[in-house]
Design a protein around this motif. Structure first.
Motif, PDB file in Angstrom:
ATOM      1  N   ASP A  34       6.769  10.840  -5.646  1.00 33.25           N
ATOM      2  CA  ASP A  34       7.224  11.565  -4.260  1.00 33.25           C
ATOM      3  C   ASP A  34       6.047  11.192  -3.097  1.00 33.25           C
ATOM      4  N   HIS A  35       6.012   9.833  -2.903  1.00 28.43           N
ATOM      5  CA  HIS A  35       4.867   9.447  -2.026  1.00 28.43           C
ATOM      6  C   HIS A  35       5.628   8.405  -0.993  1.00 28.43           C
ATOM      7  N   ASN A  36       4.873   8.189   0.247  1.00 32.89           N
ATOM      8  CA  ASN A  36       5.071   7.590   1.082  1.00 32.89           C
ATOM      9  C   ASN A  36       4.552   6.057   0.853  1.00 32.89           C
ATOM     10  N   TRP A  37       5.500   4.828   0.918  1.00 33.68           N
ATOM     11  CA  TRP A  37       4.959   3.642   0.959  1.00 33.68           C
ATOM     12  C   TRP A  37       4.771   3.052   2.255  1.00 33.68           C
TER      13      TRP A  37
ATOM     14  N   ARG B   5       0.848  -1.223   0.020  1.00 36.45           N
ATOM     15  CA  ARG B   5       0.061  -0.013   0.011  1.00 36.45           C
ATOM     16  C   ARG B   5       0.696   1.225  -0.057  1.00 36.45           C
ATOM     17  N   TYR B   6       0.148   2.440  -0.391  1.00 37.35           N
ATOM     18  CA  TYR B   6       0.918   3.714  -0.381  1.00 37.35           C
ATOM     19  C   TYR B   6      -0.113   4.624   0.216  1.00 37.35           C
ATOM     20  N   THR B   7       0.595   5.920   0.380  1.00 35.35           N
ATOM     21  CA  THR B   7      -0.497   6.979   0.925  1.00 35.35           C
ATOM     22  C   THR B   7      -0.622   8.002  -0.283  1.00 35.35           C
ATOM     23  N   PRO B   8      -1.990   8.072  -0.901  1.00 40.66           N
ATOM     24  CA  PRO B   8      -2.040   8.872  -2.093  1.00 40.66           C
ATOM     25  C   PRO B   8      -1.994  10.507  -1.566  1.00 40.66           C
ATOM     26  N   VAL B   9      -1.914  11.372  -2.376  1.00 36.05           N
ATOM     27  CA  VAL B   9      -1.660  12.713  -2.118  1.00 36.05           C
ATOM     28  C   VAL B   9      -2.645  13.631  -2.640  1.00 36.05           C
ATOM     29  N   ASP B  10      -2.924  14.800  -2.020  1.00 34.82           N
ATOM     30  CA  ASP B  10      -3.826  15.739  -2.618  1.00 34.82           C
ATOM     31  C   ASP B  10      -2.858  16.801  -3.516  1.00 34.82           C
ATOM     32  N   THR B  11      -3.463  17.639  -4.129  1.00 33.41           N
ATOM     33  CA  THR B  11      -2.799  18.589  -5.051  1.00 33.41           C
ATOM     34  C   THR B  11      -1.628  19.202  -4.455  1.00 33.41           C
TER      35      THR B  11
ATOM     36  N   PRO C 121       3.747  11.130   6.158  1.00 33.10           N
ATOM     37  CA  PRO C 121       3.464  12.271   6.112  1.00 33.10           C
ATOM     38  C   PRO C 121       2.446  12.729   6.753  1.00 33.10           C
ATOM     39  N   ASP C 122       2.222  13.997   7.499  1.00 32.41           N
ATOM     40  CA  ASP C 122       1.063  14.822   8.193  1.00 32.41           C
ATOM     41  C   ASP C 122       0.416  13.811   9.370  1.00 32.41           C
ATOM     42  N   SER C 123       1.183  12.809   9.859  1.00 29.70           N
ATOM     43  CA  SER C 123       0.750  12.005  10.842  1.00 29.70           C
ATOM     44  C   SER C 123       0.211  12.733  12.071  1.00 29.70           C
ATOM     45  N   PRO C 124       0.770  13.892  12.379  1.00 30.43           N
ATOM     46  CA  PRO C 124       0.243  14.693  13.728  1.00 30.43           C
ATOM     47  C   PRO C 124      -1.317  15.069  13.413  1.00 30.43           C
TER      48      PRO C 124
ATOM     49  N   GLY D 135      -5.068  10.431   3.507  1.00 35.61           N
ATOM     50  CA  GLY D 135      -5.497   9.461   4.553  1.00 35.61           C
ATOM     51  C   GLY D 135      -5.922   8.218   4.294  1.00 35.61           C
ATOM     52  N   GLU D 136      -6.082   8.012   2.673  1.00 38.40           N
ATOM     53  CA  GLU D 136      -6.223   6.630   2.384  1.00 38.40           C
ATOM     54  C   GLU D 136      -4.834   5.767   2.392  1.00 38.40           C
ATOM     55  N   LEU D 137      -5.055   4.471   2.497  1.00 36.00           N
ATOM     56  CA  LEU D 137      -4.038   3.606   2.389  1.00 36.00           C
ATOM     57  C   LEU D 137      -4.452   2.656   1.194  1.00 36.00           C
ATOM     58  N   ALA D 138      -3.745   3.117   0.106  1.00 39.90           N
ATOM     59  CA  ALA D 138      -4.342   2.687  -1.293  1.00 39.90           C
ATOM     60  C   ALA D 138      -3.176   1.401  -1.586  1.00 39.90           C
ATOM     61  N   ALA D 139      -4.253   0.541  -2.379  1.00 40.81           N
ATOM     62  CA  ALA D 139      -3.163  -0.649  -2.616  1.00 40.81           C
ATOM     63  C   ALA D 139      -2.591  -0.657  -3.901  1.00 40.81           C
ATOM     64  N   VAL D 140      -1.186  -0.906  -4.013  1.00 36.84           N
ATOM     65  CA  VAL D 140      -0.445  -0.576  -5.355  1.00 36.84           C
ATOM     66  C   VAL D 140      -0.693  -1.676  -6.389  1.00 36.84           C
ATOM     67  N   ALA D 141      -1.399  -2.762  -6.007  1.00 35.42           N
ATOM     68  CA  ALA D 141      -1.651  -3.561  -7.340  1.00 35.42           C
ATOM     69  C   ALA D 141      -2.283  -2.957  -8.395  1.00 35.42           C
ATOM     70  N   ARG D 142      -1.652  -3.219  -9.547  1.00 35.38           N
ATOM     71  CA  ARG D 142      -2.338  -2.744 -11.105  1.00 35.38           C
ATOM     72  C   ARG D 142      -2.213  -1.122 -11.064  1.00 35.38           C
ATOM     73  N   THR D 143      -1.219  -0.609 -10.266  1.00 40.67           N
ATOM     74  CA  THR D 143      -1.010   0.751 -10.423  1.00 40.67           C
ATOM     75  C   THR D 143       0.628   0.891 -10.641  1.00 40.67           C
ATOM     76  N   PRO D 144       1.052   2.040 -11.110  1.00 36.84           N
ATOM     77  CA  PRO D 144       2.637   2.612 -11.279  1.00 36.84           C
ATOM     78  C   PRO D 144       3.298   2.343  -9.807  1.00 36.84           C
TER      79      PRO D 144
END
Length: 394
Positions: free
Chosen positions: A294-297, A246-252, A365-368, A258-267
């Motif tokens: 530029d993401h957190n895994w 999983r990784y943490t998708p980001v906004d703009t 990132p942004d855990s607080p 806040g989502e922990l998204a599956a990496v399967a079938r993604t770059p």
């Protein structure tokens, strides 16, 4: 991050003993000397030289560590890894970290080359968080967010440095006291970071910190790696494996949603290993937002008491391989997206997009501002502890 109630570690008298047999390696080839040092378990005594001055006259020093065939040069300014030299499959050495050959360039750049990062590595949304009912405002140095501790984080501080040599290897202990309110963070934070080169040439980082008031802490190192050699071109042909489903998708603004998204079938799926550049130019919305990776895994292992494997990076051309093990629950993979040809490195060559990459072991990132993420809160009586190991092979 791991916390306990013991005191922050101190350097033992044994680790401060000089190596009496270091001169025996004089006259050997680099490879033979590395083998001899690995066998003896002692390495060469760390050496210090001047690396210039800050505008206020503060002296900056560069320390050289050698053991097990690895040579590491570290600045007292920012704990910066100024160079990291390892051999390829033919025994030929190259500096595999991006950086500069003078202090002035480090003072001007905003790339965090090789630096110790704190008080909080990565981004905090709006530079604001609430702890125990009180809201704290941090400097904004990344658009609307605070990045890597603010405008003058640990990367822009001069650290006290003490060398050591012992049975576990050679290294330096870096110490810094971050005052209550520095960059907006609460509590006086006493930080100890130990860089060790083991007899096998592994570069180990041990972080420890204590506080007198509740605060948030997320320490990491921001070395940019290019295993083909600094200044040799891009790293898109490097093979990367990340032990993360999983990784943490980001906004703009690159803040986690806040989502922990599956990496399967993604770059973002590096579980089986693939070239860094294979999917970097696909039109995935997350890649467009960050201009690359530029993401957190989210590491499958989670927080661990001892370092466990997180990532492997290899360069097919040179045969060099880096394996990273950590106690941390995440790793920020940054593919050097914002290197835009305005900086020349230690080789004198210009750095362009993708000429180095970072694998920053960390909490998220942004855990607080995200109670569902692993906590980064440190309280009085606890000790923050984190360890990351970089082992090199060819």
């Amino acid at each position: 991050m791991h916390t306990d109630s013991s005191d922050a570690p101190r350097t033992s008298p044994a680790t401060r003993r000089a190596v009496l047999a270091g001169a025996a390696a004089v006259g050997l080839s680099a490879a033979a000397a590395g083998t001899a040092r690995a066998a003896s378990g002692s390495g060469r005594t760390p050496t210090r030289e001047s690396f210039g001055k800050l505008p206020d006259g503060t002296k900056v020093y560069r320390w050289t560590l050698e053991n097990g065939g690895t040579r590491l040069r570290v600045l007292s300014y920012g704990g910066v890894v100024q160079s990291l030299e390892i051999p390829d499959r033919h025994g030929r050495y190259a500096n595999v970290s991006l950086g500069f050959d003078n202090i002035d360039d480090y003072l001007k750049a905003t790339t965090f080359f090789g630096a110790l990062i704190g008080r909080y590595g990565n981004r905090i949304a709006g530079g604001r968080f609430t702890l125990d009912g009180r809201t704290y405002q941090l400097p904004l140095n990344d658009g609307a967010n605070s990045l890597h501790g603010g405008t003058k984080g640990f990367d822009r501080r001069v650290w006290d440095v003490e060398p050591f040599t012992g049975s576990t290897g050679v290294g330096i202990v870096l110490r810094y006291i971050s005052a209550d309110g520095e960059m907006g963070y609460p509590g006086t934070l006493r930080v100890t970071v130990t860089y060790t080169l083991t007899p096998r040439g592994t570069w180990r980082i041990d972080y420890a910190a204590t506080t007198d008031r509740a605060t948030v802490v997320n320490l990491t190192n921001h070395t940019y790696f290019n295993l083909a050699g600094e200044g040799s071109g891009d790293v898109y042909g490097h093979e990367l494996t990340l032990d993360a489903s999983r990784y943490t998708p980001v906004d703009t603004t690159l803040i986690p949603t806040g989502e922990l998204a599956a990496v399967a079938r993604t770059p973002f799926d590096f579980r089986s290993g693939k070239p860094v550049g294979r999917d970097i130019r696909t039109g995935h919305p997350q890649l467009l937002r960050a201009q690359g990776f530029d993401h957190n895994w989210v590491l499958d292992k989670g927080v661990t008491a001892a370092p466990r494997h997180a990532a492997t990076l290899s360069d097919p051309g040179s045969g060099r391989t880096l394996r990273i093990a950590t106690t941390e629950p995440g790793v920020q993979f940054y593919s050097g997206n914002f290197l835009v040809g305005t900086l020349a490195g230690t080789s004198g060559r210009i750095y362009r997009q993708g000429d180095g990459l970072c694998l920053e072991t960390q909490h998220f990132p942004d855990s607080p501002n995200r109670p569902s993420f692993p906590s980064t809160v440190l309280r009085p009586g606890e000790t923050y502890r984190s360890t990351t190991e970089h082992s090199f092979h060819a």
